[in-house]
Design a protein around this motif. Structure first.
Motif, PDB file in Angstrom:
ATOM      1  N   UNK A   1      63.627  23.462 123.902  1.00 25.25           N
ATOM      2  CA  UNK A   1      64.765  22.558 124.098  1.00 25.25           C
ATOM      3  C   UNK A   1      64.825  22.124 125.569  1.00 25.25           C
ATOM      4  N   UNK A   2      64.838  20.832 125.857  1.00 25.20           N
ATOM      5  CA  UNK A   2      64.925  20.374 127.248  1.00 25.20           C
ATOM      6  C   UNK A   2      66.237  20.795 127.906  1.00 25.20           C
ATOM      7  N   UNK A   3      66.172  21.078 129.182  1.00 27.94           N
ATOM      8  CA  UNK A   3      67.345  21.527 129.933  1.00 27.94           C
ATOM      9  C   UNK A   3      68.492  20.524 129.850  1.00 27.94           C
ATOM     10  N   UNK A   4      68.144  19.216 129.891  1.00 27.92           N
ATOM     11  CA  UNK A   4      69.199  18.194 129.902  1.00 27.92           C
ATOM     12  C   UNK A   4      69.932  18.071 128.565  1.00 27.92           C
ATOM     13  N   UNK A   5      69.413  18.694 127.502  1.00 26.80           N
ATOM     14  CA  UNK A   5      70.057  18.632 126.193  1.00 26.80           C
ATOM     15  C   UNK A   5      70.933  19.840 125.908  1.00 26.80           C
ATOM     16  N   UNK A   6      71.120  20.682 126.921  1.00 30.06           N
ATOM     17  CA  UNK A   6      71.917  21.896 126.762  1.00 30.06           C
ATOM     18  C   UNK A   6      73.144  21.831 127.667  1.00 30.06           C
ATOM     19  N   UNK A   7      74.325  22.071 127.090  1.00 24.88           N
ATOM     20  CA  UNK A   7      75.567  22.129 127.866  1.00 24.88           C
ATOM     21  C   UNK A   7      76.229  23.474 127.601  1.00 24.88           C
ATOM     22  N   UNK A   8      76.477  24.246 128.653  1.00 22.31           N
ATOM     23  CA  UNK A   8      77.133  25.541 128.533  1.00 22.31           C
ATOM     24  C   UNK A   8      78.352  25.547 129.446  1.00 22.31           C
ATOM     25  N   UNK A   9      79.505  25.884 128.886  1.00 24.54           N
ATOM     26  CA  UNK A   9      80.750  25.948 129.654  1.00 24.54           C
ATOM     27  C   UNK A   9      81.418  27.297 129.437  1.00 24.54           C
ATOM     28  N   UNK A  10      82.189  27.713 130.449  1.00 26.47           N
ATOM     29  CA  UNK A  10      82.848  29.009 130.406  1.00 26.47           C
ATOM     30  C   UNK A  10      84.350  28.833 130.627  1.00 26.47           C
ATOM     31  N   UNK A  11      85.153  29.471 129.766  1.00 27.36           N
ATOM     32  CA  UNK A  11      86.590  29.557 129.970  1.00 27.36           C
ATOM     33  C   UNK A  11      86.955  30.995 130.259  1.00 27.36           C
ATOM     34  N   UNK A  12      88.251  31.298 130.315  1.00 26.98           N
ATOM     35  CA  UNK A  12      88.661  32.672 130.582  1.00 26.98           C
ATOM     36  C   UNK A  12      88.213  33.624 129.481  1.00 26.98           C
ATOM     37  N   UNK A  13      88.212  33.110 128.244  1.00 27.42           N
ATOM     38  CA  UNK A  13      87.807  33.955 127.119  1.00 27.42           C
ATOM     39  C   UNK A  13      87.064  33.128 126.073  1.00 27.42           C
ATOM     40  N   UNK A  14      86.480  32.012 126.500  1.00 25.53           N
ATOM     41  CA  UNK A  14      85.751  31.139 125.577  1.00 25.53           C
ATOM     42  C   UNK A  14      84.383  30.826 126.166  1.00 25.53           C
ATOM     43  N   UNK A  15      83.361  30.963 125.339  1.00 24.99           N
ATOM     44  CA  UNK A  15      82.020  30.504 125.666  1.00 24.99           C
ATOM     45  C   UNK A  15      81.730  29.283 124.804  1.00 24.99           C
ATOM     46  N   UNK A  16      81.243  28.215 125.413  1.00 29.34           N
ATOM     47  CA  UNK A  16      80.933  27.000 124.660  1.00 29.34           C
ATOM     48  C   UNK A  16      79.498  26.579 124.945  1.00 29.34           C
ATOM     49  N   UNK A  17      78.694  26.527 123.876  1.00 31.89           N
ATOM     50  CA  UNK A  17      77.288  26.130 123.994  1.00 31.89           C
ATOM     51  C   UNK A  17      77.035  24.955 123.058  1.00 31.89           C
ATOM     52  N   UNK A  18      76.452  23.890 123.588  1.00 31.35           N
ATOM     53  CA  UNK A  18      76.081  22.725 122.783  1.00 31.35           C
ATOM     54  C   UNK A  18      74.624  22.387 123.052  1.00 31.35           C
ATOM     55  N   UNK A  19      73.862  22.216 121.971  1.00 32.97           N
ATOM     56  CA  UNK A  19      72.470  21.778 122.061  1.00 32.97           C
ATOM     57  C   UNK A  19      72.362  20.494 121.247  1.00 32.97           C
ATOM     58  N   UNK A  20      72.109  19.401 121.939  1.00 24.97           N
ATOM     59  CA  UNK A  20      72.102  18.092 121.285  1.00 24.97           C
ATOM     60  C   UNK A  20      70.785  17.376 121.610  1.00 24.97           C
ATOM     61  N   UNK A  21      69.813  17.559 120.732  1.00 25.59           N
ATOM     62  CA  UNK A  21      68.502  16.930 120.897  1.00 25.59           C
ATOM     63  C   UNK A  21      68.471  15.646 120.069  1.00 25.59           C
ATOM     64  N   UNK A  22      68.124  14.498 120.672  1.00 26.64           N
ATOM     65  CA  UNK A  22      68.089  13.235 119.926  1.00 26.64           C
ATOM     66  C   UNK A  22      67.238  13.349 118.658  1.00 26.64           C
ATOM     67  N   UNK A  23      67.781  12.837 117.559  1.00 29.07           N
ATOM     68  CA  UNK A  23      67.071  12.872 116.289  1.00 29.07           C
ATOM     69  C   UNK A  23      67.240  14.159 115.525  1.00 29.07           C
ATOM     70  N   UNK A  24      68.001  15.105 116.067  1.00 27.18           N
ATOM     71  CA  UNK A  24      68.232  16.382 115.396  1.00 27.18           C
ATOM     72  C   UNK A  24      69.723  16.631 115.268  1.00 27.18           C
ATOM     73  N   UNK A  25      70.104  17.510 114.348  1.00 22.69           N
ATOM     74  CA  UNK A  25      71.519  17.837 114.157  1.00 22.69           C
ATOM     75  C   UNK A  25      72.012  18.667 115.337  1.00 22.69           C
ATOM     76  N   UNK A  26      73.108  18.267 115.922  1.00 27.39           N
ATOM     77  CA  UNK A  26      73.646  18.982 117.087  1.00 27.39           C
ATOM     78  C   UNK A  26      74.081  20.392 116.699  1.00 27.39           C
ATOM     79  N   UNK A  27      73.866  21.323 117.628  1.00 28.62           N
ATOM     80  CA  UNK A  27      74.249  22.724 117.427  1.00 28.62           C
ATOM     81  C   UNK A  27      75.400  23.050 118.371  1.00 28.62           C
ATOM     82  N   UNK A  28      76.435  23.693 117.834  1.00 25.73           N
ATOM     83  CA  UNK A  28      77.590  24.080 118.649  1.00 25.73           C
ATOM     84  C   UNK A  28      77.922  25.549 118.385  1.00 25.73           C
ATOM     85  N   UNK A  29      78.138  26.282 119.453  1.00 25.05           N
ATOM     86  CA  UNK A  29      78.515  27.696 119.355  1.00 25.05           C
ATOM     87  C   UNK A  29      79.659  27.913 120.331  1.00 25.05           C
TER      88      UNK A  29
END
Length: 363
Positions: free
Chosen positions: A181-209
């Motif tokens: 997965x290319x680095x630019x297609x990964x977004x990771x954010x941190x909250x006080x008690x929330x982890x948010x991970x998104x992997x969005x590769x063009x032409x593929x179904x986006x993944x969210x955790x």
């Protein structure tokens, strides 16, 4: 002009049919995915349904589309308060207040956040309290720092990527196995008690955790790295307590404090930590297993070939490495020799594959 779906969703919300409202707003978003107001309204419906992490995601998406919408910061702050993320909620309310100075709701909510933060701080042992530096952020800063992709309301039957985690006294390490997965297609954010991970590769179904974590973390000290076969995320614990699971659940709310001095004093014993199951889990063994899986993962095509040459170079002596470098560079990537006696005293000519010819590029 409001669409028919948006009008019907609004009526469903007024009639306290919140699930129907979420469904209708979701349909409207599928038709018009860049309409910030739709995300704000669905966020409110999700708050009514106690879907607070989804409400935060919707509010973040609305902020991303329209950073001047004070109502989006109101929704985000409200959902974060329900999640007991008071620092994040306060930052959202302060930004909303700067956008809508005449709205007294923000003033009251900021005050309530400050009271909750004070209560929370006073209720913790002094040595375990870790405060992140506070700063009043502009709307643009909040958008850049907390950019989170929308979490779909309907989750896939089987996640595209699997994840595992292990922990140490001061951090939790989450590994998501996502190959190539290319680095630019990964977004990771941190909250006080929330982890948010998104992997969005063009032409593929986006993944969210986006789990609500078992314990609180220090966002400024968290980090992640995108590697060739995985995404490794390191969560800095706000307290040195034992997490009995990665995700928060009402059945699993009593943490165990880790005795750091005992662990440090016994050099021959590696720490093991209990999971939510009845048996003990050796987290160091799990970490070793994760690394073994990465090492043994079967590659194909160019990836397998590149790994083969890297392994040769890594274990080679100095002459072999010099031969590989010289032959590869001088032949424009068409020859790779490991014999320094053969290539060291002459220039290595290019050797293109059958049916192809080499051309010199002119700049």
């Amino acid at each position: 002009m409001a669409s028919d779906l948006e009008i019907r969703a609004g009526k469903a919300f007024i009639d306290d049919h919140f699930e129907l409202a979420v469904d209708l707003y979701t349909q409207a978003i599928e038709i018009n995915p860049n309409h910030a107001e739709l995300y704000v309204e669905r966020s409110q419906a999700n708050i009514k349904l106690n879907n607070f992490t989804e409400a935060v995601a919707d509010a973040n998406r609305a902020i991303e589309l329209d950073p001047s919408m004070s109502k989006a910061f109101l929704r985000k702050g409200t959902a974060c308060m329900k999640l007991e993320e008071y620092q994040t909620a306060k930052a959202a309310f302060e930004t909303g207040a700067s956008l809508a100075p005449g709205d007294s709701r923000f003033t009251n909510l900021i005050k309530e956040c400050e009271e909750r933060i004070a209560e929370e701080t006073d209720g913790l042992p002094k040595q375990s309290v870790v405060q992140a530096p506070e700063a009043v952020e502009s709307p643009e800063t909040v958008v850049a720092a907390e950019k989170v992709h929308q979490v779909p309301m309907v989750t896939a039957s089987k996640p595209k990527y699997r994840h595992v985690y292990y922990q140490k006294p001061q951090e939790v390490v989450v590994t998501i196995f996502a190959k190539g997965v290319p680095d630019e297609n990964v977004v990771v954010d941190f909250g006080e008690q929330i982890l948010s991970v998104s992997i969005d590769v063009p032409g593929d179904v986006a993944y969210h955790f986006q789990p609500r974590l078992f314990g609180k973390i220090i966002p400024d000290k968290c980090r992640y790295e995108v590697l060739s076969t995985k995404i490794e995320i390191r969560l800095a614990k706000a307290e040195e307590i034992q997490w009995t699971s990665l995700e928060f659940s009402k059945e699993n709310t009593v943490p165990q404090r880790i005795n750091v001095s005992t662990i440090a004093g016994v050099a021959s014993q590696r720490p093991t930590y209990p999971s939510s199951k009845t048996k003990l889990v050796d987290w160091d063994k799990l970490e070793a297993q994760v690394k073994k899986e990465e090492k043994e993962e079967k590659l194909d095509g160019d990836a397998a070939l590149n790994k083969f040459f890297r392994d040769i170079y890594k274990d080679a002596d100095e002459d072999t490495r010099r031969a590989m470098q010289k032959s590869f560079v001088e032949s424009n990537g068409t020859v790779l020799s490991t014999n320094w006696k053969e290539v060291g005293s002459k220039k290595v000519e290019g050797s293109p594959p059958d049916g192809m010819e080499m051309k010199k590029w002119e700049y």
